[in-house]
Design a protein around this motif. Structure first.
Motif, PDB file in Angstrom:
ATOM      1  N   LEU A 244     -42.288 -48.055  -4.562  1.00  0.00           N
ATOM      2  CA  LEU A 244     -43.700 -48.079  -4.173  1.00  0.00           C
ATOM      3  C   LEU A 244     -43.799 -47.835  -2.676  1.00  0.00           C
ATOM      4  O   LEU A 244     -43.271 -48.620  -1.883  1.00  0.00           O
ATOM      5  N   ALA A 245     -44.436 -46.732  -2.312  1.00  0.00           N
ATOM      6  CA  ALA A 245     -44.661 -46.443  -0.894  1.00  0.00           C
ATOM      7  C   ALA A 245     -45.894 -47.222  -0.461  1.00  0.00           C
ATOM      8  O   ALA A 245     -47.019 -46.890  -0.836  1.00  0.00           O
ATOM      9  N   THR A 246     -45.668 -48.289   0.309  1.00  0.00           N
ATOM     10  CA  THR A 246     -46.695 -49.323   0.480  1.00  0.00           C
ATOM     11  C   THR A 246     -47.483 -49.222   1.785  1.00  0.00           C
ATOM     12  O   THR A 246     -48.231 -50.149   2.124  1.00  0.00           O
ATOM     13  N   LYS A 247     -47.342 -48.102   2.484  1.00  0.00           N
ATOM     14  CA  LYS A 247     -48.050 -48.025   3.775  1.00  0.00           C
ATOM     15  C   LYS A 247     -49.558 -48.162   3.589  1.00  0.00           C
ATOM     16  O   LYS A 247     -50.140 -47.581   2.676  1.00  0.00           O
ATOM     17  N   LEU A 248     -50.155 -48.962   4.459  1.00  0.00           N
ATOM     18  CA  LEU A 248     -51.597 -49.198   4.517  1.00  0.00           C
ATOM     19  C   LEU A 248     -52.149 -49.980   3.316  1.00  0.00           C
ATOM     20  O   LEU A 248     -53.352 -50.167   3.188  1.00  0.00           O
TER      21      LEU A 248
ATOM     22  N   PHE B 104     -36.559 -49.101   3.674  1.00  0.00           N
ATOM     23  CA  PHE B 104     -37.337 -48.499   4.753  1.00  0.00           C
ATOM     24  C   PHE B 104     -37.239 -46.991   4.603  1.00  0.00           C
ATOM     25  O   PHE B 104     -36.149 -46.435   4.476  1.00  0.00           O
ATOM     26  N   ILE B 105     -38.393 -46.309   4.602  1.00  0.00           N
ATOM     27  CA  ILE B 105     -38.401 -44.885   4.267  1.00  0.00           C
ATOM     28  C   ILE B 105     -38.967 -44.014   5.384  1.00  0.00           C
ATOM     29  O   ILE B 105     -39.030 -42.797   5.240  1.00  0.00           O
ATOM     30  N   GLY B 106     -39.382 -44.614   6.491  1.00  0.00           N
ATOM     31  CA  GLY B 106     -40.106 -43.840   7.499  1.00  0.00           C
ATOM     32  C   GLY B 106     -39.260 -43.411   8.674  1.00  0.00           C
ATOM     33  O   GLY B 106     -38.091 -43.782   8.807  1.00  0.00           O
TER      34      GLY B 106
ATOM     35  N   LEU C 144     -28.570 -39.092  -0.381  1.00  0.00           N
ATOM     36  CA  LEU C 144     -29.389 -38.257   0.496  1.00  0.00           C
ATOM     37  C   LEU C 144     -30.865 -38.440   0.164  1.00  0.00           C
ATOM     38  O   LEU C 144     -31.232 -38.824  -0.951  1.00  0.00           O
ATOM     39  N   MET C 145     -31.699 -38.144   1.143  1.00  0.00           N
ATOM     40  CA  MET C 145     -33.156 -38.233   0.968  1.00  0.00           C
ATOM     41  C   MET C 145     -33.810 -36.989   1.554  1.00  0.00           C
ATOM     42  O   MET C 145     -33.330 -36.439   2.553  1.00  0.00           O
ATOM     43  N   THR C 146     -34.891 -36.548   0.910  1.00  0.00           N
ATOM     44  CA  THR C 146     -35.675 -35.481   1.516  1.00  0.00           C
ATOM     45  C   THR C 146     -37.153 -35.642   1.171  1.00  0.00           C
ATOM     46  O   THR C 146     -37.517 -36.362   0.236  1.00  0.00           O
TER      47      THR C 146
ATOM     48  N   GLY D 233     -39.160 -36.762  -4.230  1.00  0.00           N
ATOM     49  CA  GLY D 233     -40.296 -36.806  -5.139  1.00  0.00           C
ATOM     50  C   GLY D 233     -41.318 -37.811  -4.652  1.00  0.00           C
ATOM     51  O   GLY D 233     -40.992 -38.966  -4.376  1.00  0.00           O
ATOM     52  N   MET D 234     -42.566 -37.349  -4.495  1.00  0.00           N
ATOM     53  CA  MET D 234     -43.692 -38.176  -4.086  1.00  0.00           C
ATOM     54  C   MET D 234     -44.813 -37.938  -5.096  1.00  0.00           C
ATOM     55  O   MET D 234     -44.604 -37.342  -6.138  1.00  0.00           O
ATOM     56  N   SER D 235     -46.012 -38.390  -4.774  1.00  0.00           N
ATOM     57  CA  SER D 235     -47.097 -38.277  -5.756  1.00  0.00           C
ATOM     58  C   SER D 235     -47.268 -36.858  -6.287  1.00  0.00           C
ATOM     59  O   SER D 235     -47.515 -36.651  -7.474  1.00  0.00           O
TER      60      SER D 235
ATOM     61  N   VAL E 287     -37.786 -42.121  -6.856  1.00  0.00           N
ATOM     62  CA  VAL E 287     -38.995 -41.391  -6.471  1.00  0.00           C
ATOM     63  C   VAL E 287     -39.871 -42.343  -5.655  1.00  0.00           C
ATOM     64  O   VAL E 287     -39.958 -43.533  -5.948  1.00  0.00           O
ATOM     65  N   ARG E 288     -40.497 -41.812  -4.609  1.00  0.00           N
ATOM     66  CA  ARG E 288     -41.271 -42.644  -3.668  1.00  0.00           C
ATOM     67  C   ARG E 288     -42.748 -42.312  -3.840  1.00  0.00           C
ATOM     68  O   ARG E 288     -43.214 -41.254  -3.447  1.00  0.00           O
ATOM     69  N   VAL E 289     -43.481 -43.247  -4.449  1.00  0.00           N
ATOM     70  CA  VAL E 289     -44.845 -42.909  -4.839  1.00  0.00           C
ATOM     71  C   VAL E 289     -45.847 -43.873  -4.210  1.00  0.00           C
ATOM     72  O   VAL E 289     -45.694 -45.092  -4.288  1.00  0.00           O
ATOM     73  N   GLY E 290     -46.858 -43.304  -3.580  1.00  0.00           N
ATOM     74  CA  GLY E 290     -47.925 -44.100  -2.993  1.00  0.00           C
ATOM     75  C   GLY E 290     -49.258 -43.808  -3.635  1.00  0.00           C
ATOM     76  O   GLY E 290     -49.727 -44.503  -4.539  1.00  0.00           O
TER      77      GLY E 290
HETATM   78  C1  LIG Z   1     -46.173 -42.094   2.147  1.00  0.00           C
HETATM   79  C2  LIG Z   1     -44.812 -41.666   1.781  1.00  0.00           C
HETATM   80  C3  LIG Z   1     -44.480 -41.378   0.456  1.00  0.00           C
HETATM   81  C4  LIG Z   1     -45.492 -41.434  -0.672  1.00  0.00           C
HETATM   82  O1  LIG Z   1     -46.468 -40.454  -0.493  1.00  0.00           O
HETATM   83  P1  LIG Z   1     -47.592 -40.219  -1.608  1.00  0.00           P
HETATM   84  O2  LIG Z   1     -47.919 -38.786  -1.477  1.00  0.00           O
HETATM   85  O3  LIG Z   1     -48.708 -41.129  -1.251  1.00  0.00           O
HETATM   86  O4  LIG Z   1     -46.997 -40.547  -2.915  1.00  0.00           O
HETATM   87  C5  LIG Z   1     -43.175 -41.002   0.171  1.00  0.00           C
HETATM   88  N1  LIG Z   1     -42.248 -40.905   1.149  1.00  0.00           N
HETATM   89  C6  LIG Z   1     -42.520 -41.173   2.435  1.00  0.00           C
HETATM   90  C7  LIG Z   1     -41.446 -41.027   3.444  1.00  0.00           C
HETATM   91  C8  LIG Z   1     -43.808 -41.552   2.793  1.00  0.00           C
HETATM   92  O5  LIG Z   1     -44.089 -41.822   4.068  1.00  0.00           O
END
Ligand SMILES: *Cc1c(COP(=O)(O)O)cnc(C)c1O
Length: 247
Positions: A43-47, A94-96, A178-180, A220-222, A236-239
């Motif tokens: 879960l990408a939890t920013k904000l 931590f993903i940022g 690895l991450m991208t 992978g994101m949203s 997969v990182r989903v916000g």
């Molecule tokens: C915000 C964020 C995500 C998720 O993005 P969404 O498009 O909202 O799913 C994934 N990875 C990183 C590094 C992010 O900052």
């Protein structure tokens, strides 16, 4: 239909969005013969508020999913100490993009850091992990799209093996993959190519370095999560697809 069914209230929307994301993951996994249960939904939890995050975690627990929470801003880490989230047993990542002067906060928060995007970040994380007497799982971020706005090592075997060899020397950092961030375009074949190249790099780097523990592919994101699952993502990182548009 009653009005309640046509105009769902807020919590129902959250459930619908979450189940929609799970269905997308499952369908993509099935298409390529993968077990969806082996894919971690981060879960990408920013904000987002602790209450929102706690609610989604509870729903995912009911659905017996492998989950993690990922924060991408060091200044938002503190919210995870909220009573609604503290000690909930969910792995924290931590993903940022990381500044070296925030490494201490990140080490205190996270079990895994996805964004080792330059050597001095590895140095800072190592020093802080040693001081905290912790080990830290790390992913090497690779700029597979070549977009200038994105951090990461060049998508070249030598660059990736170079940082992996440095990480494996560390007594406290454990390179696990690895991450991208996929290419930012509506051309899905370009997105697919960037995500596929991460898997190919991981495989090549594992063979070249002999680091067997390079099992993770964070991608992978949203917008592109099903392509990522098809191409081998393990995290997969989903916000926004779950929480809704960012505030
Ligand atoms: C915000 C964020 C995500 C998720 O993005 P969404 O498009 O909202 O799913 C994934 N990875 C990183 C590094 C992010 O900052």
């Amino acid at each position: 239909m009653t009005p309640q069914q046509t105009i769902p209230d807020q919590p129902d929307q959250l459930v619908d969005r979450l189940d929609g994301v799970l269905e997308r993951i499952d369908a993509a996994a099935r298409r390529v013969g993968r077990d969806p249960q082996e894919i971690t939904l981060l879960l990408a939890t920013k904000l987002r508020t602790p209450a929102q995050i706690a609610e989604v975690i509870e729903l995912l627990r009911q659905r017996e999913r492998r989950i993690a929470v990922g924060e991408n801003r060091a200044q938002e880490i503190a919210k995870h100490a909220d009573p609604l989230l503290a000690d909930n047993g969910v792995p924290r990542h931590f993903i940022g993009r990381l500044q070296t002067n925030k490494a201490r906060d990140v080490v205190a928060f996270a079990q895994m850091v996805h964004s080792v995007d330059r050597p001095d970040i590895a140095d800072a994380l190592e020093r802080r992990a040693q001081m905290a007497e912790k080990t830290l799982e790390v992913l090497v971020q690779v700029n597979t799209s070549g977009e200038e706005s994105k951090g990461g090592f060049a998508p070249e075997l030598e660059a990736v093996t170079g940082i992996l060899e440095r990480l494996r020397e560390s007594p406290v950092l454990r390179p696990v993959g690895l991450m991208t961030i996929g290419a930012n375009t509506t051309d899905l074949e370009v997105v697919r190519a960037s995500l596929r190249s991460l898997r190919e790099l991981r495989d090549a780097a594992r063979a070249a370095t002999g680091i067997d523990g390079l099992t993770e592919l964070s991608m992978g994101m949203s917008g592109d999560l099903e392509i990522a699952v098809e191409e081998g993502a393990t995290i997969v990182r989903v916000g926004s697809a779950i929480f809704g548009p960012r505030p």
